[in-house]
Write an enzyme that holds these catalytic residues in place. Structure first.
Site, mmCIF file in Angstrom:
data_model
loop_
_atom_site.group_PDB
_atom_site.id
_atom_site.type_symbol
_atom_site.label_atom_id
_atom_site.label_comp_id
_atom_site.label_asym_id
_atom_site.label_seq_id
_atom_site.Cartn_x
_atom_site.Cartn_y
_atom_site.Cartn_z
ATOM 1 N N GLY A 9 -10.629 -0.355 -0.642
ATOM 2 C CA GLY A 9 -9.917 -0.435 0.621
ATOM 3 C C GLY A 9 -10.142 0.775 1.519
ATOM 4 C CG HIS B 57 -7.133 -3.730 1.593
ATOM 5 N ND1 HIS B 57 -6.664 -2.507 2.015
ATOM 6 C CD2 HIS B 57 -7.092 -3.700 0.234
ATOM 7 C CE1 HIS B 57 -6.344 -1.773 0.963
ATOM 8 N NE2 HIS B 57 -6.585 -2.462 -0.127
ATOM 9 C CG ASP B 58 -6.662 -2.230 5.809
ATOM 10 O OD1 ASP B 58 -6.277 -2.724 6.880
ATOM 11 O OD2 ASP B 58 -6.012 -2.322 4.744
#
Length: 262
Positions: A139, A121-122
């Site tokens: 992440g 994520h991200d």
């Protein structure tokens, strides 16, 4: 109509260009958008708020746009955005972002993402990168353009890898890697400048010499990071042909948050 295999399950709300090809047993969720010329192999799951650009090739058994593995995630409508002309090989996992950060996981253009790679994520991945088999990005990782990540390499959350850097096989990356550097190992060590990669991208001798000098100032003269940054900034005057490289290095060092790899 898109070329959809009869065994595939495509939600009627999904937005597919007429030239998209979807392979057998693939599943496409309602919030997925796929651009012209993209092909998706068999047994792929495309879900979440995922936008895929033009002329990508996604191989079998990928998991694209799944809920991320952050324990704070509560099914918010965060996104995965993939650019154009990427090759995404078997068993790759790409997750949506979190509201605690940008809420978007972003992949640029012309990337070569090999089997079993995980992008969490991200993350922000630039363009023209190569991620070899089993590369794992935690992440919030950021990869600049033309970065190469060796197979079986793990990158700690929030790490930044500068443009044109190369990380060798089976490395453990827990600090930021400045642009142009060649690193490997566990513990990680800077081995020199990624000269082979730079020559492949048609960097001239003068630019490479200036980049070698930046490496020397950072790693070979015992300077503090601040002193090295000041000396590197001065190179823009003595080596004007490398001014853009000096500026890139300066901005990267100013933004480093985990300390730079030594």
């Amino acid at each position: 109509m898109a070329n959809i295999h009869p065994t595939a399950i495509v939600d009627p709300q999904a937005e597919l260009d007429a030239s998209v090809a979807i392979g057998p047993y693939t599943i496409v969720g309602p919030h997925v958008k796929i651009g012209a010329g993209t092909t998706v192999g068999p047994h792929v799951v495309l879900e979440g708020h995922t936008t895929i650009g033009r002329h990508n090739r996604i191989f079998q058994f990928g998991s694209i746009g799944a809920a991320n593995q952050d324990k704070k995630y509560r099914d918010e409508p965060t996104e995965l955005v993939i650019g154009e002309r990427n090759t995404i090989r078997e068993f790759v996992t790409l997750h949506v972002g979190t509201v605690q950060d940008k809420a978007i996981t972003r992949i640029g253009d012309d990337n070569w993402i090999m089997a079993y790679t995980h992008i969490a994520h991200d993350c922000t991945v630039g363009s023209h990168t190569t991620l070899a088999n089993n590369a794992t990005l935690a992440g919030h990782v950021e990869l600049g353009d033309w970065v190469t990540i060796g197979g079986l390499t793990g990158i700690h959350q929030f790490v930044k890898v500068g443009a044109h850097a190369m990380v060798g096989f089976a490395s453990a990356v827990s600090q930021d890697i400045p642009p142009y550097m060649l690193v490997d190992g566990n513990p990680l060590a800077v081995r020199g400048v990624n000269v082979v990669g730079l020559r492949r991208r048609e960097f001239g001798d003068a630019r490479i010499a200036a980049i070698r000098q930046m490496h020397k100032l950072l790693y070979r003269e015992g300077r503090t990071l601040e002193a090295a940054r000041e000396a590197i900034a001065a190179l823009a005057q003595s080596a004007p042909e490398a001014a853009q490289d000096v500026a890139l290095m300066g901005s990267f060092l100013a933004a480093a948050t985990r300390g730079i790899a030594r």
